[in-house]
Motif scaffolding. Structure first.
Motif, PDB file in Angstrom:
ATOM      1  N   GLY A  21      46.514  44.649  39.927  1.00 19.61           N
ATOM      2  CA  GLY A  21      45.591  45.073  38.890  1.00 19.61           C
ATOM      3  C   GLY A  21      44.534  44.016  38.668  1.00 19.61           C
ATOM      4  O   GLY A  21      44.339  43.100  39.477  1.00 19.61           O
ATOM      5  N   PRO A  22      43.813  44.079  37.520  1.00 21.34           N
ATOM      6  CA  PRO A  22      42.763  43.099  37.253  1.00 21.34           C
ATOM      7  C   PRO A  22      43.363  41.721  36.960  1.00 21.34           C
ATOM      8  O   PRO A  22      44.374  41.602  36.281  1.00 21.34           O
ATOM      9  CB  PRO A  22      42.030  43.664  36.037  1.00 21.34           C
ATOM     10  N   VAL A  23      42.729  40.704  37.519  1.00 19.71           N
ATOM     11  CA  VAL A  23      43.204  39.332  37.380  1.00 19.71           C
ATOM     12  C   VAL A  23      42.024  38.450  36.966  1.00 19.71           C
ATOM     13  O   VAL A  23      40.953  38.498  37.581  1.00 19.71           O
ATOM     14  CB  VAL A  23      43.794  38.817  38.710  1.00 19.71           C
ATOM     15  N   SER A  24      42.237  37.645  35.934  1.00 19.39           N
ATOM     16  CA  SER A  24      41.196  36.726  35.463  1.00 19.39           C
ATOM     17  C   SER A  24      41.529  35.315  35.966  1.00 19.39           C
ATOM     18  O   SER A  24      42.626  34.806  35.728  1.00 19.39           O
ATOM     19  CB  SER A  24      41.145  36.750  33.935  1.00 19.39           C
ATOM     20  N   VAL A  25      40.561  34.708  36.682  1.00 19.60           N
ATOM     21  CA  VAL A  25      40.760  33.368  37.248  1.00 19.60           C
ATOM     22  C   VAL A  25      39.755  32.420  36.593  1.00 19.60           C
ATOM     23  O   VAL A  25      38.568  32.740  36.475  1.00 19.60           O
ATOM     24  CB  VAL A  25      40.545  33.378  38.778  1.00 19.60           C
ATOM     25  N   GLU A  26      40.260  31.261  36.174  1.00 21.45           N
ATOM     26  CA  GLU A  26      39.377  30.235  35.620  1.00 21.45           C
ATOM     27  C   GLU A  26      39.672  28.916  36.327  1.00 21.45           C
ATOM     28  O   GLU A  26      40.840  28.542  36.503  1.00 21.45           O
ATOM     29  CB  GLU A  26      39.581  30.084  34.115  1.00 21.45           C
ATOM     30  N   VAL A  27      38.580  28.223  36.751  1.00 19.95           N
ATOM     31  CA  VAL A  27      38.718  26.933  37.434  1.00 19.95           C
ATOM     32  C   VAL A  27      37.886  25.917  36.655  1.00 19.95           C
ATOM     33  O   VAL A  27      36.700  26.142  36.413  1.00 19.95           O
ATOM     34  CB  VAL A  27      38.229  27.038  38.906  1.00 19.95           C
ATOM     35  N   PHE A  37      34.318  27.701  36.007  1.00 16.57           N
ATOM     36  CA  PHE A  37      34.073  28.849  36.889  1.00 16.57           C
ATOM     37  C   PHE A  37      35.059  29.940  36.488  1.00 16.57           C
ATOM     38  O   PHE A  37      36.267  29.697  36.399  1.00 16.57           O
ATOM     39  CB  PHE A  37      34.311  28.431  38.343  1.00 16.57           C
ATOM     40  N   THR A  38      34.544  31.144  36.207  1.00 19.37           N
ATOM     41  CA  THR A  38      35.441  32.265  35.874  1.00 19.37           C
ATOM     42  C   THR A  38      35.083  33.464  36.740  1.00 19.37           C
ATOM     43  O   THR A  38      33.908  33.683  37.069  1.00 19.37           O
ATOM     44  CB  THR A  38      35.331  32.666  34.385  1.00 19.37           C
ATOM     45  N   GLN A  39      36.116  34.206  37.112  1.00 20.41           N
ATOM     46  CA  GLN A  39      35.893  35.420  37.897  1.00 20.41           C
ATOM     47  C   GLN A  39      37.056  36.376  37.662  1.00 20.41           C
ATOM     48  O   GLN A  39      38.206  35.955  37.515  1.00 20.41           O
ATOM     49  CB  GLN A  39      35.775  35.108  39.386  1.00 20.41           C
ATOM     50  N   GLU A  50      48.796  42.236  48.726  1.00 20.91           N
ATOM     51  CA  GLU A  50      47.527  41.676  49.187  1.00 20.91           C
ATOM     52  C   GLU A  50      47.526  40.157  49.063  1.00 20.91           C
ATOM     53  O   GLU A  50      48.091  39.589  48.137  1.00 20.91           O
ATOM     54  CB  GLU A  50      46.389  42.264  48.339  1.00 20.91           C
ATOM     55  N   VAL A  51      46.880  39.502  50.022  1.00 21.99           N
ATOM     56  CA  VAL A  51      46.624  38.058  49.948  1.00 21.99           C
ATOM     57  C   VAL A  51      45.106  37.902  49.953  1.00 21.99           C
ATOM     58  O   VAL A  51      44.442  38.321  50.901  1.00 21.99           O
ATOM     59  CB  VAL A  51      47.247  37.304  51.137  1.00 21.99           C
ATOM     60  N   GLN A  52      44.562  37.338  48.876  1.00 21.22           N
ATOM     61  CA  GLN A  52      43.115  37.209  48.762  1.00 21.22           C
ATOM     62  C   GLN A  52      42.752  35.740  48.565  1.00 21.22           C
ATOM     63  O   GLN A  52      43.501  34.983  47.942  1.00 21.22           O
ATOM     64  CB  GLN A  52      42.611  38.056  47.584  1.00 21.22           C
ATOM     65  N   SER A  53      41.603  35.357  49.116  1.00 18.89           N
ATOM     66  CA  SER A  53      41.132  33.974  48.971  1.00 18.89           C
ATOM     67  C   SER A  53      39.941  33.926  48.021  1.00 18.89           C
ATOM     68  O   SER A  53      39.139  34.864  47.985  1.00 18.89           O
ATOM     69  CB  SER A  53      40.711  33.405  50.331  1.00 18.89           C
ATOM     70  N   LEU A  54      39.862  32.840  47.272  1.00 13.33           N
ATOM     71  CA  LEU A  54      38.747  32.648  46.343  1.00 13.33           C
ATOM     72  C   LEU A  54      38.303  31.186  46.441  1.00 13.33           C
ATOM     73  O   LEU A  54      39.122  30.276  46.325  1.00 13.33           O
ATOM     74  CB  LEU A  54      39.186  32.973  44.913  1.00 13.33           C
TER      75      LEU A  54
END
Length: 198
Positions: free
Chosen positions: A163-169, A177-179, A187-191
């Motif tokens: 589902g939706p995932v919030s990432v903060e660096v 940085f937020t996305q 799934e394996v996804q890279s950011l």
């Protein structure tokens, strides 16, 4: 309803009553999916005898394997242990096979056992969660996923619900940085986060 052969000639299906000449006769009873039975029967002149045969069901050979191993095997709702397993007690026929392991999506499939030829079923289980590989420029930035701290970059964050995932660096001296991403199970996804200096 098993086929009856007397002295190699078809004579009908069970249950069956026959008049036979006195003497010895070869009785052969068979039915698809069952082990055939042969018996010598002696008939006395004017006598009467009853012959009862219990046929044994033929069983198939089913090898169930999975990646990863140690998954639970269920066949038609009954527990059959864990993978890998060789099952030799299933009568010939159609079955619904389910392979399940915590942390992975269960898989179901239909299996047909037609004879004694070993049948191998290999199941690749898919994770029920997603994985996110996060890097940053510069490295060593703190990562939080859905508000939970998950270490410093570069890092691999596993077991993320789909589902939706919030990432903060975040890193000292840089703008955060937020996305928001949408991840699917398995799934394996890279950011890659490129941080801007303040």
């Amino acid at each position: 309803e098993a086929s009856v052969w007397i002295d190699r000639l078809p004579r009908g299906s069970t249950p069956l009553a026959l008049e036979l000449p006195a003497g010895e006769h070869l009785l052969h009873v068979r039915r698809d999916g069952w082990r055939p039975e042969y018996r010598n029967v002696t008939v006395d002149d004017g006598g009467r005898s009853t012959v009862r045969l219990d046929l044994t069901a033929l069983t198939g050979l089913l090898l169930v394997d999975s990646t990863p191993t140690n998954a639970e095997i269920t066949i038609n709702g009954a527990d059959y242990g864990r993978t890998p397993a060789m099952l030799a007690t299933l009568p010939l026929g159609a079955y619904r096979l389910r392979v399940a392991l915590p942390g992975f999506q269960p898989k179901e499939l239909d299996v047909q056992l037609q004879d004694r030829t070993p049948r191998r079923v290999a199941v690749d289980l898919t994770s029920d969660s997603a994985t996110l590989v996060i890097g940053s420029q510069p490295e060593g930035a703190e990562v939080s996923v859905n508000g939970i701290a998950r270490g410093a970059t570069p890092c691999r964050v596993e077991r993320i619900p789909e589902g939706p995932v919030s990432v903060e660096v975040r890193a000292a001296g840089y703008l955060p940085f937020t996305q928001t991403l949408r991840l699917a199970a398995g799934e394996v996804q890279s950011l890659e986060a490129r941080l801007e200096e303040r």
